[in-house]
Design a protein around this motif. Structure first.
Motif, PDB file in Angstrom:
ATOM      1  N   GLY A 269      -9.877  16.027  -7.677  1.00 29.50           N
ATOM      2  CA  GLY A 269      -8.928  14.958  -7.412  1.00 29.50           C
ATOM      3  C   GLY A 269      -9.041  14.422  -5.996  1.00 29.50           C
ATOM      4  O   GLY A 269      -9.985  14.733  -5.262  1.00 29.50           O
ATOM      5  N   ASP A 270      -8.057  13.618  -5.601  1.00 31.18           N
ATOM      6  CA  ASP A 270      -8.108  12.967  -4.294  1.00 31.18           C
ATOM      7  C   ASP A 270      -6.700  12.860  -3.713  1.00 31.18           C
ATOM      8  O   ASP A 270      -5.702  12.803  -4.440  1.00 31.18           O
ATOM      9  CB  ASP A 270      -8.711  11.562  -4.432  1.00 31.18           C
ATOM     10  CG  ASP A 270      -9.170  10.988  -3.102  1.00 31.18           C
ATOM     11  OD1 ASP A 270      -9.120  11.712  -2.083  1.00 31.18           O
ATOM     12  OD2 ASP A 270      -9.589   9.812  -3.073  1.00 31.18           O
ATOM     13  N   VAL A 271      -6.626  12.839  -2.380  1.00 31.73           N
ATOM     14  CA  VAL A 271      -5.378  12.617  -1.647  1.00 31.73           C
ATOM     15  C   VAL A 271      -5.622  11.478  -0.668  1.00 31.73           C
ATOM     16  O   VAL A 271      -6.561  11.530   0.129  1.00 31.73           O
ATOM     17  CB  VAL A 271      -4.924  13.879  -0.884  1.00 31.73           C
ATOM     18  CG1 VAL A 271      -3.676  13.570  -0.048  1.00 31.73           C
ATOM     19  CG2 VAL A 271      -4.654  15.026  -1.835  1.00 31.73           C
ATOM     20  N   LYS A 272      -4.775  10.440  -0.738  1.00 33.33           N
ATOM     21  CA  LYS A 272      -4.913   9.299   0.158  1.00 33.33           C
ATOM     22  C   LYS A 272      -3.634   9.116   0.965  1.00 33.33           C
ATOM     23  O   LYS A 272      -2.534   9.168   0.417  1.00 33.33           O
ATOM     24  CB  LYS A 272      -5.197   8.020  -0.638  1.00 33.33           C
ATOM     25  CG  LYS A 272      -6.539   8.027  -1.365  1.00 33.33           C
ATOM     26  CD  LYS A 272      -6.764   6.720  -2.097  1.00 33.33           C
ATOM     27  CE  LYS A 272      -8.133   6.716  -2.788  1.00 33.33           C
ATOM     28  NZ  LYS A 272      -8.377   5.439  -3.521  1.00 33.33           N
ATOM     29  N   ILE A 273      -3.786   8.910   2.259  1.00 30.63           N
ATOM     30  CA  ILE A 273      -2.666   8.623   3.150  1.00 30.63           C
ATOM     31  C   ILE A 273      -2.910   7.256   3.765  1.00 30.63           C
ATOM     32  O   ILE A 273      -3.935   7.037   4.410  1.00 30.63           O
ATOM     33  CB  ILE A 273      -2.524   9.701   4.247  1.00 30.63           C
ATOM     34  CG1 ILE A 273      -2.196  11.055   3.613  1.00 30.63           C
ATOM     35  CG2 ILE A 273      -1.450   9.299   5.252  1.00 30.63           C
ATOM     36  CD1 ILE A 273      -2.126  12.204   4.597  1.00 30.63           C
ATOM     37  N   GLY A 274      -2.000   6.332   3.510  1.00 27.59           N
ATOM     38  CA  GLY A 274      -2.183   4.965   3.992  1.00 27.59           C
ATOM     39  C   GLY A 274      -3.406   4.298   3.411  1.00 27.59           C
ATOM     40  O   GLY A 274      -4.053   3.487   4.078  1.00 27.59           O
ATOM     41  N   GLY A 275      -3.755   4.641   2.162  1.00 23.72           N
ATOM     42  CA  GLY A 275      -4.903   4.047   1.491  1.00 23.72           C
ATOM     43  C   GLY A 275      -6.232   4.681   1.830  1.00 23.72           C
ATOM     44  O   GLY A 275      -7.266   4.313   1.269  1.00 23.72           O
TER      45      GLY A 275
ATOM     46  N   MET B 231       0.835  -1.197   0.000  1.00 27.22           N
ATOM     47  CA  MET B 231       0.000   0.000   0.000  1.00 27.22           C
ATOM     48  C   MET B 231       0.873   1.252   0.000  1.00 27.22           C
ATOM     49  O   MET B 231       1.847   1.334   0.749  1.00 27.22           O
ATOM     50  CB  MET B 231      -0.914   0.015   1.227  1.00 27.22           C
ATOM     51  CG  MET B 231      -1.867   1.206   1.285  1.00 27.22           C
ATOM     52  SD  MET B 231      -2.803   1.229   2.840  1.00 27.22           S
ATOM     53  CE  MET B 231      -3.695  -0.314   2.725  1.00 27.22           C
ATOM     54  N   SER B 232       0.520   2.207  -0.852  1.00 26.53           N
ATOM     55  CA  SER B 232       1.282   3.448  -0.919  1.00 26.53           C
ATOM     56  C   SER B 232       1.063   4.277   0.347  1.00 26.53           C
ATOM     57  O   SER B 232      -0.034   4.319   0.889  1.00 26.53           O
ATOM     58  CB  SER B 232       0.866   4.262  -2.141  1.00 26.53           C
ATOM     59  OG  SER B 232       1.138   3.560  -3.327  1.00 26.53           O
ATOM     60  N   ALA B 233       2.140   4.931   0.802  1.00 30.26           N
ATOM     61  CA  ALA B 233       2.021   5.805   1.968  1.00 30.26           C
ATOM     62  C   ALA B 233       1.218   7.048   1.630  1.00 30.26           C
ATOM     63  O   ALA B 233       0.466   7.568   2.452  1.00 30.26           O
ATOM     64  CB  ALA B 233       3.407   6.180   2.475  1.00 30.26           C
ATOM     65  N   LEU B 234       1.397   7.534   0.393  1.00 26.84           N
ATOM     66  CA  LEU B 234       0.713   8.751  -0.043  1.00 26.84           C
ATOM     67  C   LEU B 234       0.365   8.637  -1.515  1.00 26.84           C
ATOM     68  O   LEU B 234       1.214   8.296  -2.337  1.00 26.84           O
ATOM     69  CB  LEU B 234       1.612   9.966   0.187  1.00 26.84           C
ATOM     70  CG  LEU B 234       1.110  11.312  -0.343  1.00 26.84           C
ATOM     71  CD1 LEU B 234      -0.131  11.763   0.417  1.00 26.84           C
ATOM     72  CD2 LEU B 234       2.199  12.368  -0.240  1.00 26.84           C
ATOM     73  N   GLU B 235      -0.879   8.904  -1.843  1.00 28.84           N
ATOM     74  CA  GLU B 235      -1.316   8.919  -3.241  1.00 28.84           C
ATOM     75  C   GLU B 235      -1.980  10.260  -3.553  1.00 28.84           C
ATOM     76  O   GLU B 235      -2.917  10.669  -2.863  1.00 28.84           O
ATOM     77  CB  GLU B 235      -2.302   7.791  -3.519  1.00 28.84           C
ATOM     78  CG  GLU B 235      -1.689   6.405  -3.519  1.00 28.84           C
ATOM     79  CD  GLU B 235      -2.727   5.337  -3.851  1.00 28.84           C
ATOM     80  OE1 GLU B 235      -3.071   5.200  -5.042  1.00 28.84           O
ATOM     81  OE2 GLU B 235      -3.194   4.681  -2.910  1.00 28.84           O
ATOM     82  N   ILE B 236      -1.488  10.918  -4.580  1.00 27.28           N
ATOM     83  CA  ILE B 236      -2.061  12.179  -5.054  1.00 27.28           C
ATOM     84  C   ILE B 236      -2.632  11.894  -6.437  1.00 27.28           C
ATOM     85  O   ILE B 236      -1.889  11.557  -7.360  1.00 27.28           O
ATOM     86  CB  ILE B 236      -0.985  13.283  -5.117  1.00 27.28           C
ATOM     87  CG1 ILE B 236      -0.368  13.485  -3.735  1.00 27.28           C
ATOM     88  CG2 ILE B 236      -1.573  14.583  -5.636  1.00 27.28           C
ATOM     89  CD1 ILE B 236       0.899  14.305  -3.750  1.00 27.28           C
ATOM     90  N   GLN B 237      -3.937  11.995  -6.558  1.00 31.07           N
ATOM     91  CA  GLN B 237      -4.612  11.570  -7.781  1.00 31.07           C
ATOM     92  C   GLN B 237      -5.316  12.747  -8.459  1.00 31.07           C
ATOM     93  O   GLN B 237      -6.320  13.259  -7.952  1.00 31.07           O
ATOM     94  CB  GLN B 237      -5.633  10.458  -7.471  1.00 31.07           C
ATOM     95  CG  GLN B 237      -5.007   9.224  -6.829  1.00 31.07           C
ATOM     96  CD  GLN B 237      -6.031   8.210  -6.350  1.00 31.07           C
ATOM     97  OE1 GLN B 237      -7.207   8.532  -6.176  1.00 31.07           O
ATOM     98  NE2 GLN B 237      -5.599   6.973  -6.150  1.00 31.07           N
TER      99      GLN B 237
END
Length: 356
Positions: free
Chosen positions: A58-64, A1-7
């Motif tokens: 867009g979206d920002v995910k931290i720890g999924g 799982m990515s620590a941080l995802e910027i979509q």
């Protein structure tokens, strides 16, 4: 799982689009540097990750987990600001432990965390002092300690070294590198200083006008720049750029009648008659005699200590070379320079995109 995802993150202020669709996926333990000049959108992106600004899309995910709409204190992040943002009336000890105190962490556990962090940052002797009794470098260590003590998923640094003098900046940069190697923390770091980016990052995102020009390792960004902008922004002194046209006999420099042989690895990249920009790093140039690629009229000679930086003209365009300190060159002379074929980069003159 990515620590941080910027979509596909976008940000608009009225009719002005500050971020134009940013996509980054950051694995645990990576050190990402957002690099660019003022106004490119790097601090805006960091503030969106932190929850200090809202994304327009867009979206920002931290720890999924998506953190859009989540309060900053609930995002499992810690931020270090350019201005330190320490509490002037509290001791170093309480500044470091204040976040834990607000979260009702038991006193014994809090004390242990503060002492361990202070030891890691080598500031145990400063714990009883107030911020006004500290140097700039010491204050920055306290600010870093306040972030470290919380052990979040992602650390965010907003130009943390820009208020320090050159010597302190170098020392603190080394300290940050050491901490990252020891702790394996996930970091997003904003700066306009390409030296900081090259020395600290595991990956660099070079930003321009709200977009990412190139995302890659420091080695990729430096040795294989994706655009003319990246080639000129990353590197000190920056890459030399000369205008040319692709001809049957090679690359014909504008206004000089001088032809540079087109290297084998680039022969399929540029069609006949195409307008191009030639890129050559200053350190790739060396003194030469006889027939060679570039004839430079020397204008400035600067001895920096470890190298001699020479600036001159090739026709109407400026060229810089980094030479050994014992090289003997004087202002006003004409010097021949050569370079290896694999040191030459080609960019489309109109789009600025690298030609491979």
């Amino acid at each position: 799982m990515s620590a941080l995802e910027i979509q596909n993150v976008r940000k608009t202020y009225g009719a002005v689009e500050t971020l134009k669709g940013i996509d980054i996926s950051l694995e645990s333990g990576e050190f990402l540097v957002l690099l660019g000049s003022s106004g490119c959108g790097k601090s805006t992106l960091l503030n969106i990750i932190a929850g200090l600004a809202e994304a327009s899309g867009g979206d920002v995910k931290i720890g999924g987990r998506s953190v859009l709409g989540v309060h900053p204190k609930d995002r499992d992040i810690a931020m270090v600001f350019q201005s330190y943002a320490l509490y002037p009336n509290l001791s170093v000890h309480r500044n470091i432990g204040f976040g834990l105190e607000m979260r009702k962490v038991p006193t014994a556990e809090r004390e242990k965390a503060v002492q361990e962090t202070a030891k890691l940052l080598q500031i145990e002797a400063l714990l009883d002092r107030k911020p006004s009794q500290l140097s700039g470098g010491q204050r920055q260590r306290v600010a870093i300690g306040r972030a470290l003590v919380r052990k979040p998923q992602v650390f965010l640094f907003d130009e943390p070294l820009s208020n320090l003098d050159a010597k302190l900046r170098m020392e603190t940069r080394t300290e940050l590198k050491r901490l990252h190697q020891m702790l394996g923390t996930t970091i997003v770091y904003v700066t306009h200083d390409q030296i900081e980016a090259m020395t600290l990052a595991t990956r660099i995102a070079v930003m321009r006008n709200g977009r990412i020009e190139q995302l890659g390792t420091p080695e990729e960004v430096y040795n294989r720049p994706a655009t003319l902008y990246v080639a000129g922004f990353v590197g000190s002194p920056p890459m030399n750029v000369l205008s040319a046209t692709v001809g049957e006999d090679g690359l014909r420099l504008d206004g000089l009648g001088k032809v540079i042989t087109l290297p084998e690895h680039l022969k399929g990249a540029a069609g006949m008659g195409r307008r191009v920009k030639i890129g050559i790093r200053p350190e790739a140039l060396r003194l030469a005699t006889g027939t060679t690629a570039l004839e430079v009229d020397i204008e400035v000679v600067e001895l920096t200590g470890p190298e001699l930086v020479v600036t001159g003209r090739v026709g109407g365009e400026r060229v810089t070379a980094c030479l050994p300190p014992r090289a003997r060159l004087d202002v006003g002379m004409t010097q021949l320079f050569s370079f290896d074929e694999d040191a030459l980069h080609l960019f489309d003159a109109e789009t600025g995109q690298a030609l491979r």
